[in-house]
Design an enzyme around this catalytic site. Structure first.
Site, mmCIF file in Angstrom:
data_model
loop_
_atom_site.group_PDB
_atom_site.id
_atom_site.type_symbol
_atom_site.label_atom_id
_atom_site.label_comp_id
_atom_site.label_asym_id
_atom_site.label_seq_id
_atom_site.Cartn_x
_atom_site.Cartn_y
_atom_site.Cartn_z
ATOM 1 N N LYS A 1 1.070 -1.105 -0.151
ATOM 2 C CA LYS A 1 0.038 0.233 0.059
ATOM 3 C C LYS A 1 0.680 0.814 -0.365
ATOM 4 O O LYS A 1 1.368 1.345 0.648
ATOM 5 C CB LYS A 1 -0.859 0.064 0.851
ATOM 6 C CG LYS A 1 -2.101 0.629 0.730
ATOM 7 C CD LYS A 1 -2.475 1.966 1.800
ATOM 8 C CE LYS A 1 -2.182 2.850 2.400
ATOM 9 N NZ LYS A 1 -1.777 4.166 2.122
ATOM 10 N N GLU B 1 9.176 0.804 10.772
ATOM 11 C CA GLU B 1 10.756 1.823 10.618
ATOM 12 C C GLU B 1 9.582 3.389 11.145
ATOM 13 O O GLU B 1 9.064 3.631 10.538
ATOM 14 C CB GLU B 1 11.068 1.659 9.798
ATOM 15 C CG GLU B 1 12.408 2.203 9.454
ATOM 16 C CD GLU B 1 12.370 3.787 8.753
ATOM 17 O OE1 GLU B 1 12.240 4.462 9.990
ATOM 18 O OE2 GLU B 1 12.184 3.936 7.552
ATOM 19 N N CYS C 1 13.029 10.647 8.202
ATOM 20 C CA CYS C 1 12.946 10.070 8.916
ATOM 21 C C CYS C 1 14.238 10.018 10.544
ATOM 22 O O CYS C 1 14.374 10.414 11.516
ATOM 23 C CB CYS C 1 12.427 8.321 9.316
ATOM 24 S SG CYS C 1 13.286 7.318 8.334
ATOM 25 N N GLU D 1 9.361 15.207 15.953
ATOM 26 C CA GLU D 1 9.852 15.130 14.880
ATOM 27 C C GLU D 1 8.827 16.171 13.784
ATOM 28 O O GLU D 1 7.168 15.961 14.101
ATOM 29 C CB GLU D 1 9.682 13.710 14.422
ATOM 30 C CG GLU D 1 9.596 13.836 12.916
ATOM 31 C CD GLU D 1 9.263 12.234 12.266
ATOM 32 O OE1 GLU D 1 8.792 11.924 12.695
ATOM 33 O OE2 GLU D 1 10.591 11.552 12.004
HETATM 34 P P1 NAP Z 1 1.501 8.034 8.484
HETATM 35 O O1 NAP Z 1 -0.032 8.700 8.565
HETATM 36 O O2 NAP Z 1 2.366 7.254 9.601
HETATM 37 O O3 NAP Z 1 1.717 7.259 7.369
HETATM 38 C C1 NAP Z 1 3.080 6.475 6.097
HETATM 39 C C2 NAP Z 1 1.738 5.129 5.618
HETATM 40 O O4 NAP Z 1 0.734 4.953 6.049
HETATM 41 C C3 NAP Z 1 0.808 6.016 4.174
HETATM 42 O O5 NAP Z 1 1.373 5.075 3.573
HETATM 43 C C4 NAP Z 1 -0.984 5.833 5.304
HETATM 44 O O6 NAP Z 1 -1.073 5.986 4.236
HETATM 45 C C5 NAP Z 1 -0.492 5.141 5.639
HETATM 46 N N1 NAP Z 1 -1.530 5.632 7.088
HETATM 47 C C6 NAP Z 1 -1.643 5.492 7.954
HETATM 48 N N2 NAP Z 1 -2.599 5.803 8.611
HETATM 49 C C7 NAP Z 1 -3.106 4.124 8.827
HETATM 50 C C8 NAP Z 1 -3.343 3.619 9.761
HETATM 51 N N3 NAP Z 1 -3.818 4.135 10.282
HETATM 52 N N4 NAP Z 1 -3.765 2.067 9.194
HETATM 53 C C9 NAP Z 1 -2.666 1.648 8.364
HETATM 54 N N5 NAP Z 1 -1.545 2.322 8.068
HETATM 55 C C10 NAP Z 1 -1.902 3.494 7.855
HETATM 56 O O7 NAP Z 1 2.140 9.265 7.935
HETATM 57 P P2 NAP Z 1 2.405 10.649 7.358
HETATM 58 O O8 NAP Z 1 0.385 11.319 7.573
HETATM 59 O O9 NAP Z 1 2.059 11.157 6.518
HETATM 60 O O10 NAP Z 1 3.019 11.848 8.091
HETATM 61 C C11 NAP Z 1 2.847 12.652 9.330
HETATM 62 C C12 NAP Z 1 3.665 12.847 10.177
HETATM 63 O O11 NAP Z 1 4.541 11.527 9.972
HETATM 64 C C13 NAP Z 1 5.088 12.781 9.440
HETATM 65 O O12 NAP Z 1 5.351 14.473 9.708
HETATM 66 C C14 NAP Z 1 6.382 12.890 9.758
HETATM 67 O O13 NAP Z 1 6.859 13.384 10.912
HETATM 68 C C15 NAP Z 1 5.653 11.616 10.036
HETATM 69 N N6 NAP Z 1 6.738 10.684 8.991
HETATM 70 C C16 NAP Z 1 7.761 9.593 9.380
HETATM 71 C C17 NAP Z 1 8.782 8.966 8.153
HETATM 72 C C18 NAP Z 1 9.046 7.849 8.211
HETATM 73 O O14 NAP Z 1 10.323 7.950 7.588
HETATM 74 N N7 NAP Z 1 9.353 7.119 9.682
HETATM 75 C C19 NAP Z 1 7.726 9.197 7.052
HETATM 76 C C20 NAP Z 1 6.503 9.636 6.675
HETATM 77 C C21 NAP Z 1 6.220 10.694 7.432
HETATM 78 P P3 NAP Z 1 -1.963 7.102 4.048
HETATM 79 O O15 NAP Z 1 -1.084 8.311 3.483
HETATM 80 O O16 NAP Z 1 -2.798 7.143 2.785
HETATM 81 O O17 NAP Z 1 -2.790 8.264 5.172
#
Ligand code: NAP
Ligand code: MG
Length: 497
Positions: free
Chosen positions: A196, A270, A304, A401
Site C-alpha cells: 500500500k 520503521e 526519518c 519530529e
Molecule cells: P503516516 O500517516 O504514518 O503514513 C505512512 C503510511 O501509513 C501511509 O501509507 C499512510 O497512508 C498509512 N496509514 C495511515 N494511517 C494508517 C492506519 N491507521 N493503518 C495503516 N496504515 C496507515 O504519516 P503521514 O501522516 O503521512 O505523516 C505524518 C508524520 O509522520 C510526518 O510529519 C512525519 O513526522 C512522520 N513520517 C515519518 C516517516 C518515516 O520515514 N519514518 C515517513 C512519513 C511520515 P496514507 O498516506 O494514505 O494516509
C-alpha cells in the site's frame, strides 16, 4: 530566483495522461467501489492524475491473489529462478532511471537529480543485493544431546522458511525506495506481497508494478493497492496476512501493532526520529558545516533520520551555527523538476501546515531563527530552511519530529555530557558525530542510543548495512542480510536415526 521546468519525458507524460488502476492478481483493475483519488504536484498544487482508491474490499481481493500465488507457482520456484527475476527488476529500474526519477520528482516534489540517482539508483542496487540473497538463505545443522533419550542417535537441522503473505505500508518521503526496501527482501525470501503506497505519492509504485509483469513474475506475487489510511488499516488487521511491515509515523506505527493482534501477525516498524548530530570543537569544521546542513535539509527535511537536534560544542557554537545558517540560506529553492533546485517543496498542504505550525511554536516559545522561519514564494508548499537557536528541551521544535527543513541547535560543554543530552528523546533512529579524535568518536558512538551512527558524515547508509531504530523508532532491521530475518521464520527438524 527563477526556475525552469523541462518538458516531461514522453513515457512520464503518457503514464500520467491516464487514470491509474491498481495491480491485483496480475491485472490492472479499478477499485471495487469505482472510487478514485487525486494526486498532486507539490510545486504547484496542480492535479497530476487520478488513481484507483483501494479500500478494505480491494485489500481483501489482493490478499486472496497473494495467497494463491504463494501456494501456487511462487513457492515451487527455485531460489535461483527468483534470483533472476529479482535481478531483472534492478536492471529494468536502472534502464528507466530517468523516467522513474522524473515521475518521483513530479509526485513528491523532490529534486529530479536526487530522485534519479538516490531514490531510483539506490533502489536498483537494493533489488540486485536481494537477488543475490535468494540463494544464500540457509539453515544450520545441529548435533543434539537429547538428555531425555540417552543412547539415541539424531540428526537435526534448521530451515529458514518464508512467512507467506506480507502486507507492506510505505510513506511518501522516499516512495519507490521504501517500497523497494520492503519488497526486495520479502520476495527474495519467497513471500508474496500486498503493497500500500502512500496516498500522496502512489505513482512510482504503480509504474514499478508494470516492471514485475515484464520481468516475468507470476501474477499475484506482487499486488499494489493505492489508497488512504483505511486501506493500510485493513491490511494490518487482515487475518490472512502473515506479516505487516510499516514505515511512517510513530503514531500510526502504534495503530499497526494493535491492528496486528487479531492473528498475531509478525510486525516490523520503521518509525520517526529526532536524531542528534553532534559536532565537537575538534572536528574538520568545513566538512562538518556542509554535512550538518545536509543532515536536516536533505529531502527537505522529510527524512526519518534527519539530524534535527544539532549539538555543537560551546566554544564554536556561535560561529558554527551561523555558518550552517549561511550555507542553508544559499540553497536554491524551486520545483524538484528543475535540475538546479536544491530545496524543493514539502509534499502536501497538510505537511506544509504542520511544519509551519512547528516554526510558529518555536518562535512563540522564545526560539530565535538565525535564518528562515517563513514560507517561500506564493504558491506550492515551500518553506525556507530554518535554523533555531536559543531553544531547549521542552520546546516542541527540540522534542518532536517536524519532518521539514528545520533544525534546533543546542550547545554542550563536554564529551561527558553529550550522550545524556543526545539520548533525551523517545526516539533512537540515527546519530551523527563530527570529530578528528578517533577514540572520542568510538566512545560517543557506543554511548548514543541509535540504530545507525555516522561518523564524519551524515546519511551514511549502505545496502549491506542493517537499518532500524532503538526505542520508539521501530522494531526490526531492514537492509543488509538482516532484512531476510524479517521475512523468514525458523523451523527446527529433529530426526531419530
Ligand atoms: P503516516 O500517516 O504514518 O503514513 C505512512 C503510511 O501509513 C501511509 O501509507 C499512510 O497512508 C498509512 N496509514 C495511515 N494511517 C494508517 C492506519 N491507521 N493503518 C495503516 N496504515 C496507515 O504519516 P503521514 O501522516 O503521512 O505523516 C505524518 C508524520 O509522520 C510526518 O510529519 C512525519 O513526522 C512522520 N513520517 C515519518 C516517516 C518515516 O520515514 N519514518 C515517513 C512519513 C511520515 P496514507 O498516506 O494514505 O494516509
Ligand atoms: Mg502527490
Amino acid at each position: 530566483m527563477t526556475s525552469t521546468v523541462p518538458a516531461l519525458h514522453p513515457a512520464v507524460a503518457e503514464f500520467v495522461a491516464a487514470d491509474r488502476k491498481m495491480l491485483i492478481g496480475g491485472r490492472w483493475v479499478d477499485a471495487v467501489s469505482g472510487k478514485t483519488f487525486e494526486t498532486h504536484d507539490p510545486a504547484t498544487g496542480n492535479l497530476i492524475t487520478r488513481v484507483a482508491m483501494g479500500e478494505a474490499a480491494d485489500i481483501d481481493a489482493a490478499v486472496t491473489a497473494a495467497r494463491a500465488a504463494f501456494e501456487g507457482p511462487w513457492s515451487r520456484m527455485k531460489p535461483n529462478e527468483r534470483e533472476r527475476l529479482i535481478w531483472r527488476v534492478g536492471d529494468l529500474l536502472s534502464e528507466r532511471a530517468e523516467i522513474f526519477g522524473q515521475l518521483e520528482a513530479l509526485d513528491n516534489g523532490k529534486s529530479v537529480a536526487i530522485a534519479t540517482a538516490v531514490d531510483v539508483g539506490w533502489s536498483a542496487d537494493v533489488w540486485r543485493y536481494n537477488a543475490g540473497l535468494t540463494t544464500k538463505i540457509t539453515g544450520t545443522s545441529v548435533n543434539p544431546s537429547m538428555p531425555f533419550a540417552p543412547g539415541g542417535q539424531f540428526h537435526a537441522y534448521t530451515r529458514r522458511e518464508a512467512l507467506g503473505v506480507c502486507g507492506q505500508i510505505v510513506p511518501w518521503n522516499f516512495p519507490i525506495l521504501m517500497a523497494t526496501w520492503k519488497l526486495a527482501p520479502a520476495l527474495a525470501a519467497g513471500n508474496t506481497v500486498v503493497l500500500k503506497p502512500a496516498e500522496q505519492t502512489p505513482l512510482s509504485a504503480l509504474l514499478l508494478g508494470e516492471i514485475f509483469e515484464e520481468a516475468g513474475f507470476p501474477p499475484g506475487v506482487v499486488n499494489i493497492v493505492p489508497g488512504f489510511g483505511d486501506a493500510g488499516a485493513a491490511l494490518a488487521a487482515h487475518l490472512d496476512v502473515d506479516k505487516v511491515a510499516f514505515t511512517g509515523s510513530t503514531e500510526v506505527g502504534k495503530k499497526i501493532v494493535h491492528a496486528a493482534t487479531g492473528n498475531l501477525k509478525k510486525v516490523t516498524l520503521e518509525l520517526g526520529g529526532k536524531s542528534p548530530n553532534i559536532v565537537f570543537a575538534d572536528a574538520d569544521l568545513e566538512a562538518a558545516v556542509a554535512g550538518s546542513v545536509a543532515a536536516w535539509m536533505f529531502n527537505h527535511g522529510q527524512c526519518c533520520v534527519a539530524g534535527t537536534r544539532m549539538f555543537v560544542q560551546r566554544d564554536i557554537f556561535d560561529d558554527f551555527t551561523q555558518a550552517v545558517a549561511d550555507a542553508a540560506a544559499q540553497a536554491k529553492i524551486g520545483p524538484g523538476l528543475d535540475p538546479t533546485t536544491e530545496l524543493g517543496p514539502l509534499v502536501s498542504q497538510e505537511q506544509f501546515d504542520r511544519v509551519s505550525g512547528y516554526i510558529e511554536a518555536g518562535l512563540a516559545d522564545g526560539g530565535r531563527a538565525l535564518t528562515g522561519g517563513k514560507r517561500w514564494g506564493e504558491s506550492g508548499y515551500f518553506i525556507e530552511p530554518t535554523v533555531f537557536v536559543d531553544v531547549e528541551p521542552g520546546f516542541s521544535v527540540v522534542d518532536e519530529e517536524i519532518f521539514g527543513p528545520v533544525v534546533a541547535a543546542l550547545p554542550f560543554d563536554d564529551e561527558e555530557d553529550i550522550a545524556a543530552a543526545a539520548n533525551k528523546s523517545i526516539y533512537g533512529l540515527a546519530a551523527g558525530i563530527w570529530t578528528k579524535d578517533l577514540s572520542k568518536a568510538h566512545r560517543t558512538a557506543a554511548a548514543v542510543q541509535a540504530g545507525s551512527v555516522w561518523v564524519n558524515q551524515y546519511n551514511g547508509f549502505d545496502t549491506a548495512l542493517p537499518f532500524g531504530g532503538f526505542k520508539q523508532s521501530g522494531w526490526g532491521r531492514e537492509l543488509g542480510d538482516s532484512a531476510i530475518d524479517l521475512y523468514t521464520q525458523v523451523k527446527a527438524v529433529n530426526i531419530a536415526l
